[in-house]
Design an enzyme around this catalytic site. Structure first.
Site, PDB file in Angstrom:
ATOM      1  N   CYS A  16       0.809  -1.235   0.000  1.00 17.38           N
ATOM      2  CA  CYS A  16       0.000   0.000   0.000  1.00 17.38           C
ATOM      3  C   CYS A  16       0.842   1.286   0.000  1.00 17.38           C
ATOM      4  O   CYS A  16       0.510   2.252  -0.697  1.00 17.38           O
ATOM      5  CB  CYS A  16      -0.977  -0.007   1.163  1.00 17.38           C
ATOM      6  SG  CYS A  16      -0.373  -0.835   2.646  1.00 17.38           S
ATOM      7  N   HIS A  54      -2.106   6.354   4.005  1.00 13.24           N
ATOM      8  CA  HIS A  54      -0.653   6.350   4.174  1.00 13.24           C
ATOM      9  C   HIS A  54      -0.094   7.641   3.561  1.00 13.24           C
ATOM     10  O   HIS A  54      -0.410   7.985   2.410  1.00 13.24           O
ATOM     11  CB  HIS A  54      -0.017   5.163   3.447  1.00 13.24           C
ATOM     12  CG  HIS A  54      -0.305   3.833   4.076  1.00 13.24           C
ATOM     13  ND1 HIS A  54      -0.955   3.678   5.274  1.00 13.24           N
ATOM     14  CD2 HIS A  54       0.020   2.573   3.668  1.00 13.24           C
ATOM     15  CE1 HIS A  54      -1.042   2.386   5.574  1.00 13.24           C
ATOM     16  NE2 HIS A  54      -0.459   1.696   4.606  1.00 13.24           N
TER      17      HIS A  54
END
Ligand code: NAP
Length: 358
Positions: A150, A243
């Site tokens: 990710c 993120h």
């Protein structure tokens, strides 16, 4: 026009990424979610009982599905989205590909194999052609196609326009990774609340090699990785989703912040993605406010599929500094896989879908 939808299954459907698949697939125009599968702990139970549903309403029709075991005998769909725990994904995904299924995997098991595409389609849709080599080499009727870790996804998408225009030579990266990136239940709350954990097992190594493969070139059915020297610090932070990567880059030529900003603003990614249901338009957006992007405010941009870039400024040591943010379970996992499948359908690489039909 009403076209028949392709029946699909989700393996690992009870986890954080599996649930995101369920949400993204329940009203998808090309795919119909017919089967959900998970471990023996969940198999045989109705999905609504087996899952600890994390966000919003669980769709009734999906809640009623019986959870299957993760075997090709029990799961009949020929297009399979995998959100399996990394410890089991290797064996299970291969058994499906051998049995003729096209597996869109989120796990790390096959990402770096020479004949397995590791794809963010706006960046490297052309790498999907590796599927043909994979079928030949492994004598599989099916295939495995992977999407990246990710944090790599956020990094590689933000680097792509710079790399295409000026060649990235070196990247120093510090990540700030959300709790949901560790799955459910993930990191114990007492380890994470009011805290920063400067360690995520295996993450830094994965980001370094995966980003270079994605930004690499396909030559004679093999990927020549981009020659980028990369140094990564991975941190877990008490954020729910999203993120952030803080990046310093050195390029093959000097690029001023104004030129870089223009590159990010204009970038539309590979034309094969344009107009597909999961493709954000544009895939990247630039934040003008000096204190953005922020996970709480910006993580749902483009339904969680757009990566935001901000804080673009010159760097006194290298050339440029910036921050980028993306949704880890959507853009960095389930949404990325669904977009890979849509592009594969358009390229004629999915069972029973004619090239160009989408
Ligand atoms: P998770 O919440 O821990 O979910 C894991 C899933 O795997 C559950 O459905 C679990 O089923 C199933 N499972 C575990 N052991 C199994 C077995 N022996 N046989 C069959 N199924 C089994 O993990 P996650 O965060 O969703 O991550 C799933 C995958 O995506 C991992 O490979 C991860 O590295 C990758 N990924 C995650 C993210 C993210 O942001 N979270 C991003 C990119 C990639 P039960 O409920 O029955 O145990």
């Amino acid at each position: 026009m009403n076209r028949p939808r392709v029946p699909v299954a989700v393996l690992g459907a009870t986890g954080a990424v599996g649930q995101t698949f369920v949400r993204l697939l329940r009203r998808h125009p090309f795919f119909e979610l017919r089967e959900v599968a998970a471990s023996q702990r969940s198999a045989g139970r109705p999905y609504r009982e087996a899952v600890h549903w994390l966000e919003g309403e669980l769709p009734d029709a999906i809640g009623d599905l019986e959870v299957r075991p993760c075997t090709p005998e029990a799961v009949r769909s020929r297009v399979v989205f995998s959100a399996l725990d990394a410890s089991v994904a290797g064996e299970v995904e291969a058994s499906f590909a051998r049995a003729g299924a096209t597996v869109l995997s989120n796990a790390r098991a096959y990402r770096m194999d020479d004949d397995v595409p590791l794809v963010i389609p706006e960046v490297n849709a052309s790498h999907l052609a590796l599927v043909r080599r994979q079928r030949r080499v492994r004598s599989w009727e099916g295939a495995i196609v992977t999407n990246a870790n990710c944090a790599t996804t956020v990094l590689a998408l933000s680097l792509a326009p710079l790399h295409e225009a000026a060649g990235v030579r070196t990247a120093f990266v510090a990540t700030l990774q959300a709790a949901s990136g560790a799955g459910y239940p993930g990191v114990p709350s007492l380890d994470l609340l009011g805290n920063v954990v400067p360690y995520i097992a295996g993450e830094e190594e994965k980001i370094e090699v995966e980003a270079s493969k994605i930004l690499g070139r396909l030559e004679d059915f093999a990927v020549a990785p981009a020659a980028i020297r990369m140094s990564v610090h991975a941190n877990r932070v008490p954020v729910e989703h999203g993120h952030t990567v803080c990046v310093t880059v050195e390029l093959n030529r000097a690029v001023e912040p104004e030129e870089a900003s223009e590159l990010w603003r204009r970038w539309r990614g590979h034309p094969l993605c344009h107009g597909l249901p999961s493709a954000p338009d544009p895939p990247l957006a630039l934040c003008d406010d000096p204190d953005r992007p922020q996970p709480r405010r910006d993580v749902w941009a483009g339904h969680g599929m757009r990566v935001l870039v901000g804080r673009v400024r010159p760097d006194p040591v290298a050339h440029l500094r910036f921050a980028a943010l993306g949704h880890n379970t959507v853009r960095g996992a389930a949404g990325g896989s669904v977009l890979n499948a849509e592009v594969m359908g358009r390229m004629g690489l999915l069972p029973d879908v004619k090239e160009g039909a989408w």
